[in-house]
Design a protein around this motif. Structure first.
Motif, PDB file in Angstrom:
ATOM      1  N   ALA A  87     -13.187 -47.845 -19.474  1.00 47.60           N
ATOM      2  CA  ALA A  87     -12.864 -46.421 -19.140  1.00 47.60           C
ATOM      3  C   ALA A  87     -12.942 -45.900 -17.861  1.00 47.60           C
ATOM      4  O   ALA A  87     -14.199 -46.113 -17.734  1.00 47.60           O
ATOM      5  N   PRO A  88     -12.120 -45.150 -17.324  1.00 48.61           N
ATOM      6  CA  PRO A  88     -12.119 -44.722 -16.069  1.00 48.61           C
ATOM      7  C   PRO A  88     -13.008 -43.552 -16.129  1.00 48.61           C
ATOM      8  O   PRO A  88     -13.811 -43.232 -14.767  1.00 48.61           O
ATOM      9  N   VAL A  89     -13.250 -42.556 -16.869  1.00 45.26           N
ATOM     10  CA  VAL A  89     -14.216 -41.627 -17.317  1.00 45.26           C
ATOM     11  C   VAL A  89     -14.989 -41.732 -18.324  1.00 45.26           C
ATOM     12  O   VAL A  89     -14.544 -42.287 -19.571  1.00 45.26           O
ATOM     13  N   PRO A  90     -16.142 -41.262 -18.369  1.00 44.31           N
ATOM     14  CA  PRO A  90     -17.257 -41.528 -19.630  1.00 44.31           C
ATOM     15  C   PRO A  90     -16.610 -40.875 -20.869  1.00 44.31           C
ATOM     16  O   PRO A  90     -17.061 -41.429 -21.748  1.00 44.31           O
ATOM     17  N   CYS A  91     -15.687 -39.771 -20.913  1.00 38.77           N
ATOM     18  CA  CYS A  91     -15.550 -39.389 -21.982  1.00 38.77           C
ATOM     19  C   CYS A  91     -14.323 -39.975 -22.828  1.00 38.77           C
ATOM     20  O   CYS A  91     -13.894 -39.770 -23.936  1.00 38.77           O
ATOM     21  N   LEU A  92     -13.970 -41.170 -22.305  1.00 41.18           N
ATOM     22  CA  LEU A  92     -12.554 -42.038 -22.844  1.00 41.18           C
ATOM     23  C   LEU A  92     -13.457 -43.329 -23.420  1.00 41.18           C
ATOM     24  O   LEU A  92     -12.740 -43.968 -23.873  1.00 41.18           O
ATOM     25  N   SER A  93     -14.823 -43.457 -23.022  1.00 39.66           N
ATOM     26  CA  SER A  93     -15.404 -44.834 -23.349  1.00 39.66           C
ATOM     27  C   SER A  93     -15.539 -44.965 -24.793  1.00 39.66           C
ATOM     28  O   SER A  93     -16.120 -43.738 -25.674  1.00 39.66           O
ATOM     29  N   LYS A  94     -15.306 -45.967 -25.469  1.00 39.26           N
ATOM     30  CA  LYS A  94     -15.567 -46.194 -26.925  1.00 39.26           C
ATOM     31  C   LYS A  94     -17.141 -46.703 -27.191  1.00 39.26           C
ATOM     32  O   LYS A  94     -17.662 -46.389 -28.347  1.00 39.26           O
ATOM     33  N   THR A  95     -17.734 -47.274 -26.220  1.00 39.16           N
ATOM     34  CA  THR A  95     -19.080 -47.689 -26.489  1.00 39.16           C
ATOM     35  C   THR A  95     -20.179 -46.763 -25.726  1.00 39.16           C
ATOM     36  O   THR A  95     -21.086 -46.833 -26.320  1.00 39.16           O
ATOM     37  N   HIS A  99     -19.928 -36.754 -22.486  1.00 30.68           N
ATOM     38  CA  HIS A  99     -19.079 -35.634 -21.903  1.00 30.68           C
ATOM     39  C   HIS A  99     -19.330 -35.519 -20.400  1.00 30.68           C
ATOM     40  O   HIS A  99     -20.480 -35.747 -19.807  1.00 30.68           O
ATOM     41  N   CYS A 100     -18.078 -35.404 -19.706  1.00 34.70           N
ATOM     42  CA  CYS A 100     -18.354 -35.397 -18.312  1.00 34.70           C
ATOM     43  C   CYS A 100     -18.900 -33.823 -18.027  1.00 34.70           C
ATOM     44  O   CYS A 100     -18.411 -32.810 -18.499  1.00 34.70           O
ATOM     45  N   GLU A 101     -19.922 -33.618 -17.007  1.00 35.62           N
ATOM     46  CA  GLU A 101     -20.589 -32.347 -16.878  1.00 35.62           C
ATOM     47  C   GLU A 101     -19.735 -31.423 -16.303  1.00 35.62           C
ATOM     48  O   GLU A 101     -19.865 -30.401 -16.647  1.00 35.62           O
ATOM     49  N   GLU A 102     -18.610 -31.802 -15.463  1.00 36.94           N
ATOM     50  CA  GLU A 102     -17.746 -30.676 -14.980  1.00 36.94           C
ATOM     51  C   GLU A 102     -16.711 -30.310 -15.952  1.00 36.94           C
ATOM     52  O   GLU A 102     -15.805 -29.557 -15.519  1.00 36.94           O
ATOM     53  N   CYS A 103     -16.567 -30.747 -17.087  1.00 37.99           N
ATOM     54  CA  CYS A 103     -15.503 -30.457 -18.070  1.00 37.99           C
ATOM     55  C   CYS A 103     -15.879 -29.411 -18.931  1.00 37.99           C
ATOM     56  O   CYS A 103     -16.992 -29.414 -19.787  1.00 37.99           O
ATOM     57  N   ARG A 104     -15.004 -28.544 -19.177  1.00 35.84           N
ATOM     58  CA  ARG A 104     -15.366 -27.191 -20.130  1.00 35.84           C
ATOM     59  C   ARG A 104     -14.665 -27.609 -21.420  1.00 35.84           C
ATOM     60  O   ARG A 104     -15.229 -27.172 -22.406  1.00 35.84           O
ATOM     61  N   ASP A 105     -13.707 -28.412 -21.553  1.00 31.25           N
ATOM     62  CA  ASP A 105     -12.893 -28.842 -22.826  1.00 31.25           C
ATOM     63  C   ASP A 105     -12.273 -29.973 -22.827  1.00 31.25           C
ATOM     64  O   ASP A 105     -11.309 -30.039 -22.091  1.00 31.25           O
ATOM     65  N   GLU A 106     -12.829 -31.112 -23.389  1.00 30.63           N
ATOM     66  CA  GLU A 106     -12.315 -32.361 -23.320  1.00 30.63           C
ATOM     67  C   GLU A 106     -10.680 -32.306 -23.896  1.00 30.63           C
ATOM     68  O   GLU A 106      -9.754 -33.028 -23.371  1.00 30.63           O
ATOM     69  N   ALA A 107     -10.476 -31.618 -24.839  1.00 31.79           N
ATOM     70  CA  ALA A 107      -8.903 -31.480 -25.536  1.00 31.79           C
ATOM     71  C   ALA A 107      -7.949 -30.950 -24.480  1.00 31.79           C
ATOM     72  O   ALA A 107      -6.789 -31.583 -24.703  1.00 31.79           O
ATOM     73  N   THR A 108      -8.352 -30.210 -23.592  1.00 30.95           N
ATOM     74  CA  THR A 108      -7.367 -29.782 -22.622  1.00 30.95           C
ATOM     75  C   THR A 108      -7.637 -30.289 -21.121  1.00 30.95           C
ATOM     76  O   THR A 108      -6.935 -29.793 -20.183  1.00 30.95           O
ATOM     77  N   CYS A 109      -8.535 -31.047 -20.998  1.00 30.25           N
ATOM     78  CA  CYS A 109      -8.916 -31.521 -19.469  1.00 30.25           C
ATOM     79  C   CYS A 109      -7.876 -32.420 -19.094  1.00 30.25           C
ATOM     80  O   CYS A 109      -7.544 -33.312 -19.625  1.00 30.25           O
ATOM     81  N   GLY A 110      -7.246 -31.894 -18.071  1.00 30.88           N
ATOM     82  CA  GLY A 110      -6.171 -32.698 -16.992  1.00 30.88           C
ATOM     83  C   GLY A 110      -6.557 -33.941 -16.802  1.00 30.88           C
ATOM     84  O   GLY A 110      -5.775 -34.903 -16.782  1.00 30.88           O
TER      85      GLY A 110
END
Length: 153
Positions: A87-95, A99-110
Motif C-alpha cells: 500500500a502506498p499510504v498507511p490508510c490503505l494497508s490491509k496488514t 490513519h494518516c496524521e494529516e488526514c481529516r476524513d479518510e472517506a473524502t481524502c483525495g
C-alpha cells in the motif's frame, strides 16, 4: 523500489525453476551460482518456504526446490512475503492499517482516493505476472540479442 533481498529472491527462484525435474539445490550451491551471500540467502529462502513458495528436504539429495510451478508463483506474492504490504499510504494497508496524521476524513481524502486506484492497479499487475513470465521475457530478450527468430506459434 524493491530491495536487494527481493532481487536476490527472484534470482534464486529463476535458478530453482531451471533445475531439472524440480531437483532440490543446496543453499551453498545456489549462493555460489547467483553470487548471493549465503547467510542472506538462507534468510530469504526460509521466508519463501514459510510463505509457501519453496519446499525443502533435509539429508542426502536435500535442498530447496519450488513448491509450485513457476506459472503459479506470482511476482506479487514474492514481493509481499519479503517486503510486506504494498500500500502506498498507511490508510490503505490491509496488514498494518494506520490513519494518516494529516488526514481529516479518510472517506473524502483525495490522496487516499487516488492512491487507492494506484494500489489496485499495482496489485492487479503484480498478481497477474508470474515467475514463468519473468523467465520467458528474459529468454525472449536473450534470443533477440542472439538474433534468433522463433517461428513457433
Amino acid at each position: 523500489m524493491i530491495s536487494k533481498k527481493t532481487k536476490y529472491a527472484f534470482l534464486a527462484l529463476i535458478n530453482l525453476a531451471g533445475q531439472p525435474n524440480g531437483q532440490p539445490i543446496l543453499i551453498a550451491d545456489l549462493a555460489q551460482d547467483e553470487n548471493i551471500p549465503k547467510k542472506f540467502l538462507e534468510f530469504i529462502l526460509l521466508s519463501l518456504r514459510k510463505g509457501g513458495i519453496l519446499q525443502s528436504r533435509i539429508g542426502k539429495g536435500g535442498g530447496y526446490s519450488l513448491a509450485l510451478p513457476p506459472n503459479r508463483i506470482t511476482v506479487g506474492a514474492v514481493i509481499r512475503i519479503l517486503e510486506g504490504d504494498l500500500a502506498p499510504v498507511p490508510c490503505l494497508s490491509k496488514t498494518n492499517h494506520a490513519h494518516c496524521e494529516e488526514c481529516r476524513d479518510e472517506a473524502t481524502c483525495g490522496i487516499r482516493l487516488v492512491m487507492d486506484d494506484v494500489n489496485k492497479t499495482l496489485s492487479s499487475v503484480l498478481e497477474n505476472l508470474t515467475l514463468a513470465d519473468m523467465i520467458e521475457r528474459s529468454e525472449n530478450e536473450i534470443s533477440k540479442r542472439k538474433n534468433v527468430v522463433d517461428f513457433s506459434i
